[in-house]
Design a protein around this motif. Structure first.
Motif, PDB file in Angstrom:
ATOM      1  N   GLY A 128     -83.151   9.677 105.367  1.00 54.37           N
ATOM      2  CA  GLY A 128     -82.304   9.480 104.193  1.00 54.37           C
ATOM      3  C   GLY A 128     -81.983  10.736 103.418  1.00 54.37           C
ATOM      4  N   VAL A 129     -82.492  11.885 103.855  1.00 55.61           N
ATOM      5  CA  VAL A 129     -82.250  13.151 103.146  1.00 55.61           C
ATOM      6  C   VAL A 129     -81.155  13.938 103.851  1.00 55.61           C
ATOM      7  N   PHE A 175     -87.797  18.693  90.326  1.00 62.63           N
ATOM      8  CA  PHE A 175     -87.880  18.315  91.735  1.00 62.63           C
ATOM      9  C   PHE A 175     -88.908  17.201  91.908  1.00 62.63           C
ATOM     10  N   LEU A 176     -88.820  16.516  93.048  1.00 58.02           N
ATOM     11  CA  LEU A 176     -89.837  15.563  93.472  1.00 58.02           C
ATOM     12  C   LEU A 176     -90.471  16.081  94.756  1.00 58.02           C
ATOM     13  N   ILE A 177     -91.800  16.034  94.816  1.00 57.52           N
ATOM     14  CA  ILE A 177     -92.529  16.443  96.011  1.00 57.52           C
ATOM     15  C   ILE A 177     -93.400  15.284  96.482  1.00 57.52           C
ATOM     16  N   VAL A 178     -93.787  15.322  97.761  1.00 59.85           N
ATOM     17  CA  VAL A 178     -94.653  14.282  98.334  1.00 59.85           C
ATOM     18  C   VAL A 178     -95.871  14.964  98.959  1.00 59.85           C
ATOM     19  N   THR A 208     -94.845   8.095 104.227  1.00 54.23           N
ATOM     20  CA  THR A 208     -93.548   7.701 104.768  1.00 54.23           C
ATOM     21  C   THR A 208     -92.730   6.943 103.740  1.00 54.23           C
ATOM     22  N   GLU A 209     -93.360   5.962 103.094  1.00 53.10           N
ATOM     23  CA  GLU A 209     -92.654   5.177 102.078  1.00 53.10           C
ATOM     24  C   GLU A 209     -92.337   6.028 100.854  1.00 53.10           C
ATOM     25  N   ALA A 210     -93.234   6.948 100.515  1.00 51.61           N
ATOM     26  CA  ALA A 210     -92.999   7.827  99.361  1.00 51.61           C
ATOM     27  C   ALA A 210     -91.805   8.745  99.621  1.00 51.61           C
ATOM     28  N   ALA A 211     -91.708   9.268 100.846  1.00 51.46           N
ATOM     29  CA  ALA A 211     -90.576  10.130 101.182  1.00 51.46           C
ATOM     30  C   ALA A 211     -89.267   9.355 101.130  1.00 51.46           C
ATOM     31  N   LYS A 212     -89.290   8.100 101.582  1.00 50.26           N
ATOM     32  CA  LYS A 212     -88.092   7.263 101.504  1.00 50.26           C
ATOM     33  C   LYS A 212     -87.676   7.054 100.054  1.00 50.26           C
ATOM     34  N   LEU A 213     -88.658   6.790  99.185  1.00 50.90           N
ATOM     35  CA  LEU A 213     -88.351   6.586  97.771  1.00 50.90           C
ATOM     36  C   LEU A 213     -87.816   7.869  97.136  1.00 50.90           C
ATOM     37  N   ALA A 214     -88.446   9.000  97.436  1.00 52.78           N
ATOM     38  CA  ALA A 214     -87.979  10.283  96.883  1.00 52.78           C
ATOM     39  C   ALA A 214     -86.544  10.560  97.319  1.00 52.78           C
ATOM     40  N   ALA A 215     -86.245  10.259  98.584  1.00 51.29           N
ATOM     41  CA  ALA A 215     -84.886  10.463  99.091  1.00 51.29           C
ATOM     42  C   ALA A 215     -83.897   9.562  98.358  1.00 51.29           C
ATOM     43  N   TRP A 216     -84.277   8.328  98.127  1.00 46.34           N
ATOM     44  CA  TRP A 216     -83.385   7.378  97.445  1.00 46.34           C
ATOM     45  C   TRP A 216     -83.175   7.774  95.982  1.00 46.34           C
ATOM     46  N   LEU A 217     -84.240   8.164  95.309  1.00 46.30           N
ATOM     47  CA  LEU A 217     -84.132   8.528  93.894  1.00 46.30           C
ATOM     48  C   LEU A 217     -83.246   9.753  93.682  1.00 46.30           C
TER      49      LEU A 217
END
Length: 436
Positions: A127-128, A316-319, A327-336
């Protein structure tokens, strides 16, 4: 006390925080929880500083409606100077981290250079899209190996906010395009406009709020400021910093400033009383000016482009790799941080998007500000954002900038010290702060 207040305000406003309260927590994150949301849901924790805006804009609620298996819980530490050291500690130990952590722009260089091995490469996450972001924003969170550890939320492209009524009384144009032409392409033209204003200025008014504000705006328009490409501190010999210092000092010595210190009660009162005609203003500052200027300032303020594209603020957002739900956190960061969500954040919170793909969306491209005479702020700040150079951000940028402003330039502006004396005082303070 001064450092604490400024850090808190800049960290908050730099993330587009124009209003709202935050929950206080002793930890930057609440730790990761897998399946902790009940009914088979996965809980994703987000650690931020201040009222970061994502929750307040309703983005978490929207994501949870779209993803019934996800629950999002946010913790916030009010001040970045308390939040950031704890974040570094938890990254070092690999514990106590949220699944997603926020990082303020003045800290991203240190995070990218020293913590990349502890962070997920978001540049390769689902998603990025690199092309959706401004190149310079993407570059700030990408290390020399090409690993992108952070996704930009917002930025602070600057314009010049000006009082039309004071310009008219001083015989200067008031139309925003004509005003922009006064200083287009050259900060020295901004100084020249100030001298024109002073010649017929209404009694008790100044052209700008502070010399330090001018200096910050000019340095924000340079690709190289305090550090070079090799991470060496170069502010003492960098011509761009010297130019910013000299022009700002000239504003002070020519009597063009209100001798104010930004983010103090006196500065706020200056807005309320209309005692200065211009201020360098990032997009997030418009709400601040409206708040402090009150109803009496409506339609008296307007916005014109700055002499050169310049930036102040952003996050910025980092994971973290230590998270249980990477995996779910990266998806959320990409969406936000996707263009559509950044446009919503701008519409609801005033945080200007770092995703250039958001600029064509109606919420951004058609944005106008009633308080500022219907100024097309989406158009003005989009153009500024796209012209900002890829700036080298160093780990102690904030320390250097604050001492140049509050130790050095403030002495020139408020105490009548010479430009040379102010510079020497700032260098001494910076050397001490950097242990050189």
């Amino acid at each position: 006390m001064r450092r604490t207040v400024i850090l808190a305000v800049i960290a908050a406003l730099g993330a587009g925080l124009l209003a709202g309260c935050a929950e206080d927590s002793e930890e930057p994150g609440g730790g990761s929880a897998s399946g902790g949301g009940g009914k088979g849901r996965t809980t994703i924790t987000v650690g931020v500083f201040g009222a970061f805006g994502l929750k307040e804009a309703g983005l978490y609620d929207e994501y949870m409606k779209l993803n019934k298996n996800i629950e999002i819980k946010q913790t916030s530490i009010e001040r970045n100077e308390n939040y950031y050291p704890q974040l570094l500690t938890h990254l070092g130990s690999g514990s106590g981290l949220a699944d997603i952590q926020a990082v303020e722009v003045n800290n991203i260089a240190e995070i990218t250079a020293t913590q990349a091995d502890k962070l997920v490469d978001l540049g390769t996450s689902e998603g990025v899209s690199k092309d959706a972001f401004l190149p310079w924003k993407w570059a700030q969170a990408t290390n020399k190996d090409g690993k992108t550890v952070g996704l930009g939320t917002d930025i602070g492209p600057q314009g010049i906010c000006y009082r039309k009524d004071l310009f008219a009384k001083a015989g200067l144009p008031t139309d925003r395009e004509a005003v922009g032409r006064l200083w287009a392409g050259d900060w020295n033209k901004y100084l020249a406009a100030g001298k024109q204003f002073k010649a017929k200025a209404p009694k008790g008014t100044a052209f700008v709020d502070s010399a330090s504000g001018v200096m910050a705006a000019i340095t924000g328009s340079s690709a190289k400021r305090f550090y070079d490409e090799n991470g060496e501190v170069v502010y003492k010999t960098n011509p761009a910093v010297k130019e910013a210092w000299d022009i700002a000092a000239a504003f002070a010595t020519e009597g063009l400033t209100g001798k104010l210190q930004q983010f103090t009660p006196a500065w706020d009162q200056g807005y309320a009383n209309g005692t200065f005609a211009t201020v360098s203003c990032p997009a997030w500052m418009l709400g601040y000016i409206q708040d402090k200027g009150g109803a009496a300032g409506k339609d008296k303020w307007d916005v014109a482009p700055a002499p050169k594209p310049s930036n102040w603020g952003g996050s910025f957002l980092i994971v973290p790799e230590a998270g249980k739900n990477k995996t779910e956190a990266a998806k959320l960061a990409a969406w936000l941080t996707a263009p559509e969500q950044q446009a919503k954040l701008f519409e609801k919170r005033g945080s200007f998007p770092s995703a250039k793909a958001a600029y064509s969306l109606p919420a951004v491209s058609g944005a106008k500000h009633d308080y500022f005479g219907g100024a097309p702020i989406g158009e003005i700040f989009s153009r500024a954002a796209e012209g900002i150079p890829v700036t080298i951000v160093g780990p102690k940028d904030l320390v250097i900038a604050q001492n140049l402003a509050d130790v050095g330039m403030l002495q020139v502006d408020q105490k009548g010290r010479s430009s040379k004396e102010g510079w020497e005082a700032a260098v001494k303070a910076i050397d001490n702060a950097l242990d050189q």
